[in-house]
Design a protein around this motif. Sequence first.
Motif, PDB file in Angstrom:
ATOM      1  N   SER A  23       0.844  -1.201   0.000  1.00 37.04           N
ATOM      2  CA  SER A  23       0.000   0.000   0.000  1.00 37.04           C
ATOM      3  C   SER A  23       0.879   1.250   0.000  1.00 37.04           C
ATOM      4  O   SER A  23       1.884   1.322   0.703  1.00 37.04           O
ATOM      5  N   ASN A  25       1.365   4.810   1.138  1.00 34.84           N
ATOM      6  CA  ASN A  25       0.872   5.630   2.230  1.00 34.84           C
ATOM      7  C   ASN A  25       1.877   6.767   2.478  1.00 34.84           C
ATOM      8  O   ASN A  25       2.684   6.707   3.409  1.00 34.84           O
ATOM      9  N   SER A  28       1.727   8.563   6.020  1.00 34.74           N
ATOM     10  CA  SER A  28       1.924   7.702   7.193  1.00 34.74           C
ATOM     11  C   SER A  28       0.698   7.656   8.096  1.00 34.74           C
ATOM     12  O   SER A  28       0.796   7.683   9.316  1.00 34.74           O
ATOM     13  N   THR A  31      -3.213   2.564   9.237  1.00 31.24           N
ATOM     14  CA  THR A  31      -4.150   1.796   8.423  1.00 31.24           C
ATOM     15  C   THR A  31      -4.565   0.480   9.066  1.00 31.24           C
ATOM     16  O   THR A  31      -5.522  -0.135   8.623  1.00 31.24           O
TER      17      THR A  31
END
Length: 106
Positions: A23, A25, A28, A31
């Motif tokens: 993923s 991100n 940050s 998740t």
Amino acid sequence: MAAVAPSRIAALTRLRCELFQTSYNPTSVRTGAKYLRARLRGPSMVQYYPQQLTVAGFNRMGGGFKIQDWDEHQRLADVEEKKRRGKGAPKKAKSPAESRRMSKRR
């Protein structure tokens, strides 16, 4: 030596995530991916704790043997005693006309 632009590093990171199917991100944000990737604990716990044989389970197994469940016998006797004293559970309504709510609307 020249410094690499942050936009180039971000593009490289995005491409890396596409290639390795992870993923992307960049901010940050949490998740929960760590917990979703973790191994499930349920099957291990089921294997650790053995199945307990109860009286009802033994009687359901068949084989012609029946064991008297004294706890169940005592519970049924207590329920019967409460019914005799008028402290038992109210009987269930068979139709909407018999229900308490319908009798209050009159």
